[in-house]
Enzyme design. Structure first.
Site, PDB file in Angstrom:
ATOM      1  N   ARG A   1      29.824  61.670  88.089  1.00 47.46           N
ATOM      2  CA  ARG A   1      28.821  62.295  88.961  1.00 47.46           C
ATOM      3  C   ARG A   1      27.544  62.576  88.177  1.00 47.46           C
ATOM      4  O   ARG A   1      27.584  62.954  86.997  1.00 47.46           O
ATOM      5  CB  ARG A   1      29.396  63.606  89.493  1.00 47.46           C
ATOM      6  CG  ARG A   1      28.526  64.365  90.489  1.00 47.46           C
ATOM      7  CD  ARG A   1      28.362  63.600  91.752  1.00 47.46           C
ATOM      8  NE  ARG A   1      27.976  64.472  92.878  1.00 47.46           N
ATOM      9  CZ  ARG A   1      27.415  64.020  93.989  1.00 47.46           C
ATOM     10  NH1 ARG A   1      27.154  62.739  94.136  1.00 47.46           N
ATOM     11  NH2 ARG A   1      27.122  64.849  94.982  1.00 47.46           N
TER      12      ARG A   1
ATOM     13  N   THR B   1      26.617  55.007 100.662  1.00 50.18           N
ATOM     14  CA  THR B   1      27.423  54.945  99.445  1.00 50.18           C
ATOM     15  C   THR B   1      28.137  53.610  99.529  1.00 50.18           C
ATOM     16  O   THR B   1      27.962  52.886 100.512  1.00 50.18           O
ATOM     17  CB  THR B   1      28.423  56.130  99.417  1.00 50.18           C
ATOM     18  OG1 THR B   1      27.697  57.354  99.419  1.00 50.18           O
ATOM     19  CG2 THR B   1      29.332  56.131  98.219  1.00 50.18           C
TER      20      THR B   1
ATOM     21  N   THR C   1      27.524  55.586  94.258  1.00 47.99           N
ATOM     22  CA  THR C   1      26.430  55.874  95.185  1.00 47.99           C
ATOM     23  C   THR C   1      25.121  56.115  94.454  1.00 47.99           C
ATOM     24  O   THR C   1      25.117  56.411  93.252  1.00 47.99           O
ATOM     25  CB  THR C   1      26.786  57.124  96.019  1.00 47.99           C
ATOM     26  OG1 THR C   1      25.782  57.357  97.005  1.00 47.99           O
ATOM     27  CG2 THR C   1      26.909  58.356  95.139  1.00 47.99           C
TER      28      THR C   1
ATOM     29  N   GLU D   1      23.191  57.988  96.710  1.00 42.64           N
ATOM     30  CA  GLU D   1      23.022  59.001  97.748  1.00 42.64           C
ATOM     31  C   GLU D   1      22.415  58.411  99.006  1.00 42.64           C
ATOM     32  O   GLU D   1      23.069  57.619  99.668  1.00 42.64           O
ATOM     33  CB  GLU D   1      22.223  60.210  97.243  1.00 42.64           C
ATOM     34  CG  GLU D   1      22.051  61.343  98.245  1.00 42.64           C
ATOM     35  CD  GLU D   1      23.351  61.961  98.747  1.00 42.64           C
ATOM     36  OE1 GLU D   1      23.279  62.804  99.639  1.00 42.64           O
ATOM     37  OE2 GLU D   1      24.433  61.599  98.276  1.00 42.64           O
TER      38      GLU D   1
ATOM     39  N   GLU E   1      20.572  62.250  94.199  1.00 41.43           N
ATOM     40  CA  GLU E   1      21.861  62.946  94.308  1.00 41.43           C
ATOM     41  C   GLU E   1      21.744  64.467  94.294  1.00 41.43           C
ATOM     42  O   GLU E   1      22.615  65.165  94.827  1.00 41.43           O
ATOM     43  CB  GLU E   1      22.766  62.494  93.164  1.00 41.43           C
ATOM     44  CG  GLU E   1      24.222  62.479  93.511  1.00 41.43           C
ATOM     45  CD  GLU E   1      24.541  61.440  94.559  1.00 41.43           C
ATOM     46  OE1 GLU E   1      25.016  61.843  95.643  1.00 41.43           O
ATOM     47  OE2 GLU E   1      24.330  60.248  94.318  1.00 41.43           O
TER      48      GLU E   1
ATOM     49  N   ASP F   1      22.357  66.862  97.192  1.00 39.36           N
ATOM     50  CA  ASP F   1      23.695  67.291  97.623  1.00 39.36           C
ATOM     51  C   ASP F   1      23.946  68.768  97.306  1.00 39.36           C
ATOM     52  O   ASP F   1      24.932  69.339  97.772  1.00 39.36           O
ATOM     53  CB  ASP F   1      24.775  66.445  96.952  1.00 39.36           C
ATOM     54  CG  ASP F   1      25.217  65.277  97.817  1.00 39.36           C
ATOM     55  OD1 ASP F   1      24.739  65.158  98.959  1.00 39.36           O
ATOM     56  OD2 ASP F   1      26.050  64.475  97.357  1.00 39.36           O
TER      57      ASP F   1
ATOM     58  N   SER G   1      30.308  66.658  95.984  1.00 38.74           N
ATOM     59  CA  SER G   1      30.320  65.350  96.632  1.00 38.74           C
ATOM     60  C   SER G   1      31.389  65.324  97.715  1.00 38.74           C
ATOM     61  O   SER G   1      32.288  66.163  97.736  1.00 38.74           O
ATOM     62  CB  SER G   1      30.604  64.261  95.595  1.00 38.74           C
ATOM     63  OG  SER G   1      30.868  63.021  96.216  1.00 38.74           O
ATOM     64  N   SER G   2      31.288  64.338  98.593  1.00 42.31           N
ATOM     65  CA  SER G   2      32.321  64.094  99.605  1.00 42.31           C
ATOM     66  C   SER G   2      33.117  62.837  99.324  1.00 42.31           C
ATOM     67  O   SER G   2      33.994  62.474 100.115  1.00 42.31           O
ATOM     68  CB  SER G   2      31.673  63.968 100.985  1.00 42.31           C
ATOM     69  OG  SER G   2      30.983  65.136 101.334  1.00 42.31           O
TER      70      SER G   2
ATOM     71  N   GLY H   1      28.700  59.622 103.234  1.00 38.36           N
ATOM     72  CA  GLY H   1      28.392  61.038 103.083  1.00 38.36           C
ATOM     73  C   GLY H   1      29.603  61.882 103.411  1.00 38.36           C
ATOM     74  O   GLY H   1      30.742  61.547 103.063  1.00 38.36           O
TER      75      GLY H   1
END
Length: 594
Positions: free
Chosen positions: A105, A403, A421, A423, A442, A445, A469-470, A491
């Site tokens: 991430r 993504t 991703t 984003e 990003e 988020d 994040s999802s 997302g």
């Protein structure tokens, strides 16, 4: 709603447009399902999937193929992913039976504070935050590739990235999705000199059927591989990236207010990929593994599955199955917002969120003949109380839906589920001049301000912090062996997409292809009882009236997710499955068909 769709989707095979000129690039076909031996690759793009299969065919393993496929997606799907972004890598080792994860991430620069997206006491408009240097996090994707290869691969970084470098040089055929994504972003792409020059030649998106080449990206790939990423994480490429963040290459005369970021070369130099223990949930006797915080995918999918565990979903009506799926999603999303953030900055009660005891206290809120009030408050997993939410308000926070996800298996039984991703579609809109790749947005988020004033929140910006994040790359084991692996872009809809696919496959006995293709709805604890759903879902006259009678309402969402997955058959063959229609359809491949 749950009718078989394989007969329709298997006929979706797209080939290179006839307009492609002689000598131009050729596109491998898009195929939603293949079954065979030797390994499997599934992604949104046929060139990328083919590169992954070629790596497997030459003796590479699942990790080698996953990195090669991801690098190719950075060429052909650059508005969803690439070296300017980040992601989460979940790996199953067939020799040990162990599932491991890598957290790649993006991180906020050290200069970031909880006021990152606040000006004069007011949160920035989301669109202005997206298209800015402020939104760019330190990229983690290249280091994820490097670490995955070092830990589990058989190729080095140069070998794994070489096919994508060649693809960027020779080019690929522009399809409608690539053209449309540029058209969707043309106004903001046109405001950056580097982005305009790359993606709007002559002021227009590249024509469908033409060949698109990106020699700048090819050179960047070669430079990163040659220096083992030193040129990015502290060297010349990194300095150019930082300059683009601090001084976005805005076209002279543009009226767009593009705010500058504060990333430094030292932020790149100190970036680290984190190896984390996967989330683990038992569901119907299977072991479901996912990505832990700062992703909320593993905990939210896992909690929802635990909520549904007490209902025999295989033997209820379609209406009751979907009703309970939507309500479990609503409750798990309420807890997601309240509790999940970067575990280096706040305690994430992962064990509590994934405990069956906690899930049972949430499941008893669901009634068969009515919907829950909206939005649902969160509950406290450290102090669960049956049928009572005690942790305060919680509701949906919208985020971007672009993504990409890839899924890979090899001949030895190793499996990778990898979601990556930048984003939003097109990320920040900023291409690093001369380098051919887009930077992420990003950091949007993060919550811009605390949802409840005065109450500490785990997902506010901070120095070196990773935004929630999802992403939900998921691997399911049956007695220690892979049953299936799946993931999706989208997302926050990633979570509901993965949950819907898992329950459709494991409970409703749909094929994996039918589960991936099925019409989708995504309840994410919105402030009303209105659930975003695809047109085909809303149009179903067998199920939707029954859901509406219970109290559900639906609003149109043009497209939800574009999943890929692999599944192991009892005879040992691999089934690769890709999205048949969304985003133009994906590309499923096996090494040897049959």
């Amino acid at each position: 709603m749950l009718r078989t769709v394989a007969a329709l989707t298997l006929s979706v095979v797209l080939v290179a447009p006839a307009a492609a000129q002689a000598g131009a690039a050729e596109t491998p076909p898009r195929v939603p399902e293949q079954v065979g031996r030797g390994g499997a690759v599934s992604s949104v793009d046929p060139d990328a999937s083919q590169i992954g299969i070629d790596v497997l065919r030459r003796g590479g393993n699942a990790v080698d193929a996953a990195v090669a496929t991801a690098a190719a997606l950075g060429v052909t799907d650059p508005f969803s992913a690439g070296i300017g972004g980040g992601g989460f890598f979940v790996y199953y080792d067939a020799r040990t039976g162990r599932v491991s994860t890598l957290d790649g991430r993006e991180t906020a620069p050290r200069a970031a504070t909880d006021q990152l997206f606040v000006e004069n006491g007011t949160p920035l408009p989301f669109a202005e935050a997206v298209t800015s240097g402020l939104s760019v996090g330190v990229p983690g994707t290249p280091k994820t590739w490097q670490q995955a290869l070092r830990k589990w691969g058989s190729l080095n970084l140069r070998e794994a990235m070489a096919p994508a470098e060649a693809l960027a040089r020779r080019g690929f055929v522009v399809d409608q999705t690539f053209n449309t994504q540029i058209a969707n972003n043309a106004a903001r792409f046109a405001d950056f000199t580097s982005t305009r020059d790359l993606y709007l030649p002559g002021g227009q998106p590249p024509a469908v059927g033409s060949t698109f080449r990106n020699p700048q990206l090819a050179d960047t790939y070669r430079e990163l591989a040659r220096t083992e990423l030193a040129s990015l994480y502290g060297g010349q490429v990194g300095r150019e990236l930082v300059k683009a963040v601090q001084q976005p290459p805005v076209v002279p005369g543009s009226t767009r207010n593009v705010r500058k970021g504060a990333m430094e070369i030292s932020d790149l130099a100190r970036y680290q990929v984190e190896r984390r223990e996967p989330t683990h949930t038992r569901y119907r006797g299977l072991d479901v593994y996912g990505m832990p915080a700062p992703s909320s995918g593993g905990t939210t999918v896992g909690e929802a599955l635990n909520i549904l565990e007490s209902t025999d979903l295989a033997n209820v009506s379609d209406v009751q199955y979907l009703h309970r799926f939507l309500e479990a999603s609503r409750l798990s999303f309420a807890d997601r917002l309240r509790w999940v953030g970067d575990p280096a900055f706040s305690r994430v009660p992962t064990d509590g969120l994934l405990s069956q005891k906690f899930a049972d206290t949430r499941a008893c809120l669901i009634k068969s003949d009515t919907v829950l009030s909206a939005p649902q408050p969160a509950a406290d997993p450290d102090n669960p109380k049956a049928c009572e939410a005690t942790a305060g308000p919680s509701l949906l926070r919208e985020d971007a839906e672009r993504t990409t996800h890839l899924t890979v298996a090899d001949r030895w039984g190793n499996v990778v589920a990898y979601t990556l991703t930048i984003e939003s579609e097109g990320g920040s809109g900023i291409v690093v001049p001369g380098r051919g790749f887009l930077l992420n947005n990003e950091l949007t988020d993060f919550e811009f301000v605390a949802p409840t004033p005065g109450v500490p929140h785990p997902n506010l910006p901070g120095p070196g912090k990773r935004p929630r994040s999802s992403m939900a790359p998921t691997i399911v084991l049956d007695h220690g062996k892979v049953k299936l692996a799946v993931g999706s872009p989208g997302g926050a809809t990633i979570i509901t997409t993965v949950l819907q696919i898992l329950t459709a496959r494991l409970d409703r006995d749909m094929s994996l292809l039918d589960a991936v293709a099925a019409p989708r709805a995504s309840q994410r604890n919105s402030a009303t009882n209105t659930t975003p759903a695809e047109a085909e879902f809303i149009a179903d006259q067998e199920v939707v009236p029954g859901l509406q009678a219970i109290g559900h309402k639906f609003s149109l969402n043009a497209e939800i997710g574009a999943a890929t997955g692999v599944e192991r058959a009892k005879d040992g063959r691999w089934r690769a499955v890709a999205e048949p229609k969304r985003r133009g359809g994906g590309a499923a491949r096996v090494v040897w068909v049959g």
